[in-house]
Design a protein around this motif. Structure first.
Motif, short mmCIF file in Angstrom:
data_model
loop_
_atom_site.label_atom_id
_atom_site.label_comp_id
_atom_site.label_asym_id
_atom_site.label_seq_id
_atom_site.Cartn_x
_atom_site.Cartn_y
_atom_site.Cartn_z
N GLU A 27 0.93 -1.16 -0.04
CA GLU A 27 -0.09 -0.08 -0.01
C GLU A 27 0.85 1.33 -0.02
N PHE A 28 0.37 2.30 -0.47
CA PHE A 28 1.24 3.48 -0.76
C PHE A 28 0.65 4.25 0.47
N ASN A 29 1.39 4.95 1.36
CA ASN A 29 1.01 5.95 2.19
C ASN A 29 1.64 7.41 1.99
N TYR A 30 1.15 8.33 2.91
CA TYR A 30 1.79 9.66 2.54
C TYR A 30 1.93 10.29 3.74
N TRP A 31 2.90 10.99 3.70
CA TRP A 31 3.17 11.63 5.23
C TRP A 31 3.66 13.02 4.96
N ALA A 32 3.39 13.93 5.94
CA ALA A 32 3.55 15.50 5.91
C ALA A 32 4.44 15.56 7.23
N ASN A 33 5.78 15.91 7.36
CA ASN A 33 6.51 15.99 8.56
C ASN A 33 7.11 17.31 8.55
N TYR A 83 -1.11 9.66 6.14
CA TYR A 83 -2.19 8.86 5.68
C TYR A 83 -1.78 7.60 5.32
N THR A 84 -2.22 6.63 5.98
CA THR A 84 -2.14 5.21 5.39
C THR A 84 -3.07 4.46 4.91
N TYR A 85 -2.87 3.61 4.10
CA TYR A 85 -4.02 2.64 3.60
C TYR A 85 -4.14 1.34 3.86
N ASP A 86 -5.14 0.49 3.78
CA ASP A 86 -5.30 -0.72 4.14
C ASP A 86 -6.27 -1.09 3.42
#
Lengths: 186, 463
Positions: free
Chosen positions: B250-256, B276-279
């Protein structure tokens, strides 16, 4: 207002104007549905809101094979059931065996209704039903669910569903009878 | 589908029909606030659904255009800045306010061997300038590379009469230090003067005479670089969920956003990341549909065959027969979860130049599940009705611990502003998911954090 395919597509695309149009078109009817499942209008409007969010989230799965109103109603009813299941404990221990035969026979006796049926009064009576009775009654009478389907939807046994329906009818009958007698006394 | 019961009322009206007809299609106008509230909720949900891949095309084009403009302006600013920057200038500069001191032993040597060293114990002389610069220390040792001497933060000073100005040959473009007096011989001195001498670490000053002028070589003690930095970035990430030998991606996206303290080559970093993580959502649907399985013919009339009166011709009408079989279907959806993560990373820079830096960081991180949005399964069943919906999606745990290892690559645009690119690997010490069917799943993730870094209070450049 006619909701055409383009409006549905716009709703899928998340366009607010189209969503507003869909809401304005179907909200009055759907609020009527929600009112039957709740005790008051505030609760019904909460269900309506959340239900429409689900409608907009899942409208892409509407294939256009049936009526849009029917599809929206199904989503709203499903959400109402979930809402009720979460918030209320439906009585699940009653069995049809517990109901005496005489009571069943009583139900077949004619009920005298006032000549003019007041919809507001009937809705009020439904809203006053205990939640278990009300949910089963609504699903059976207005959504045409069978007892097996009601049992699956609410996580109760078929017998419980039958019991709840029977008691709902009896409760309503008594209330209508009371109202009629009060009216006669006046 | 069951048939409604037939409980008749006294007025001949069916009990159930009474309700159906009276309130079955009853309508109520919603309060004006209902749409407002719904609109607000929809907006919040849209914001929460922002996942870097569902950006509208127009916004994507605008952002790309903006990025190009910003990059162009930055490049232009850097080009202008590079003409005056002293970021990479050697730390060699003359000090003009040095007088020959009586306590300093100065020995003349031929111009090609121009070294004079104080052999006395350390003497410090406050000179007429702002800086204390003349210190004589331990004796020189031979055979020490001049390059190393210069690199270890030294400066060369020329003793001249106070009124006489000098020129810095290195910072010729610097208007404040430019001086008409020539500083002849200094360039050639670099290799010639110091190549044959070794300076002990304790020795701070070498004095020498060249062409009748006195020069001093002063080693300056450079402070250890220590500063804070703040960075922001985004990180697309690929998570691998492994369960019972099967791996799903799964592709996740982070803002850090992070803050770090640097001391010499070491650093310690913490921050906040919103991701945001996906499953996969796994649903089992039980439904009953009115599938036509056959038909029968209803005889609606008949007549004798005119050509053969002994034969009867039947007029029939087809009637479909529907089954009542319960169907079971699986539906897969994509659930989205929002996490807040807090890392604590220790870092070490392996390679440093004033503009470029390569290192690594490692440490623990904790993630908190702050929101979950489960997609509804597709419930559009033509001519059917949903009976049961079972959610078999892997359950998400509220917190989980991870171990991070990441490569840090920094490129400084200016003294303070730089680009950071950090490829990283996460290993989940506690699994974030728990599958009802398959038990706990092990997870790991690979990602690339790209962002910008701003360094605060950095007074000295890295070597």
């Amino acid at each position: 207002m006619v909701i055409d395919e383009q409006i549905v597509k716009d709703c899928i695309a998340g366009k607010r104007q189209a969503q507003r149009l869909l809401f304005d078109t179907f909200a009055p009817l759907m609020l009527g549905v929600c009112m039957r499942y709740c005790r008051d209008r505030d609760e019904a409007e909460d269900i309506l809101q959340e239900g429409f969010i689900k409608v907009f989230q899942n409208i892409h799965s509407f294939r256009g094979e049936g009526s849009l109103a029917g599809w929206i109603k199904r989503v709203i009813v499903n959400h109402a059931i979930n809402y009720i299941n979460k918030r209320n404990k439906i009585v699940r221990h009653e069995k049809i065996d517990e109901i005496r035969e005489t009571e069943i026979l009583d139900m077949n006796e004619p009920i005298e209704f006032p000549d003019e049926y007041n919809p507001a009064l009937l809705l009020k009576l439904i809203q006053e039903l205990p939640v278990g009775y009300r949910t089963v009654f609504n699903l059976h009478i207005f959504e045409d669910y069978g007892h097996k389907e009601i049992a699956a939807a609410l996580g109760i046994s078929e017998n419980t569903s039958k019991t709840q329906l029977f008691k709902a009818r009896r409760w309503l009958k008594n209330k209508i009878e009371e109202n009629r007698q009060k009216k006669n006394l006046k | 589908m069951s048939q409604p019961s037939n409980n008749n009322s006294g007025s001949g009206k069916n009990f159930d029909d009474l309700f159906r007809e009276s309130i079955g299609k009853q309508e109520f106008t919603p309060s004006p606030g209902v749409w407002k509230s719904l609109n607000w909720k929809l907006m919040i949900r849209e914001l929460m659904q922002f996942n870097f891949v569902n950006i509208p095309k127009l916004a994507l084009v605008s952002a790309s255009g903006g990025l190009i403009i910003v990059a162009s302006l930055t490049y232009w600013a850097l080009q202008s800045d590079s003409k005056s920057t002293t970021l990479e200038r050697p730390e060699i500069h003359p000090e003009t306010l040095v007088r020959p001191s009586a306590s300093l032993n100065i020995v003349s040597v031929p111009t090609t061997e121009p070294v004079i060293v104080s052999e006395k114990p350390a003497i410090q002389t406050k000179l007429s300038g702002a800086n204390p610069i003349l210190r004589a220390g331990a004796p020189l040792k031979r055979n020490f590379a001049a390059g190393a001497l210069i690199a270890s933060n030294a400066r060369i000073e020329k003793t001249v009469p106070p009124a006489e100005p000098t020129t810095n040959p290195v910072e010729e473009n610097n208007a404040e230090t430019s001086n008409p007096v020539s500083f002849t011989g200094i360039n050639s001195l670099d290799p010639l003067v110091f190549s044959n001498f070794d300076l002990s670490p304790a020795l701070d000053t070498i004095s020498f005479i060249r062409s009748g002028e006195v020069f001093k070589y002063v080693r300056e003690t450079m402070p250890v670089p220590s500063f804070f930095s703040a960075d922001i970035g985004i990180a697309p990430e690929m998570a691998l969920y492994r369960s019972n030998g099967a791996t799903t991606k799964e592709f996740n996206y982070w803002a850090n956003a992070g803050i770090a303290y640097h001391y010499s080559r070491f650093s310690i970093r913490t921050g906040l990341g919103l991701g945001y993580t996906y499953d996969e959502g796994i649903y089992k649907m039980q439904y009953r549909s009115n599938d036509s399985v056959s038909f029968y013919k209803e005889v609606i009339g008949y007549y004798p065959d005119p050509s053969n009166p002994s034969r009867i011709i039947y007029i029939t009408r087809n009637h479909a027969i529907y089954d009542s079989v319960t169907h079971i279907a699986d539906d897969r959806t994509r659930n989205r979860f929002t996490y807040l993560q807090i890392p604590l990373l220790l870092g070490y820079n392996v390679f440093e130049t004033p503009r470029f830096c390569l290192g690594f960081e490692a440490g623990p991180a904790i993630s908190f599940l702050i929101n979950e949005r489960k997609a509804q399964p597709s419930i559009d069943i033509p001519n059917g009705r949903l009976i049961k919906l079972q959610d078999n999606s892997p359950a998400r745990l509220s917190t989980n611990w991870q171990l991070w290892v990441r490569l840090t690559i920094e490129y400084q645009f200016t003294k303070h502003l730089g680009l950071v690119i950090n490829p990283y690997y996460k290993y989940f010490l506690t699994s974030p998911t728990q599958s009802p069917e398959n038990g706990t799943r092990t997870n790991q993730a690979f990602g690339l954090d790209v962002g910008i870094q701003y360094q605060f209070g950095r007074k000295s450049n890295k070597k």
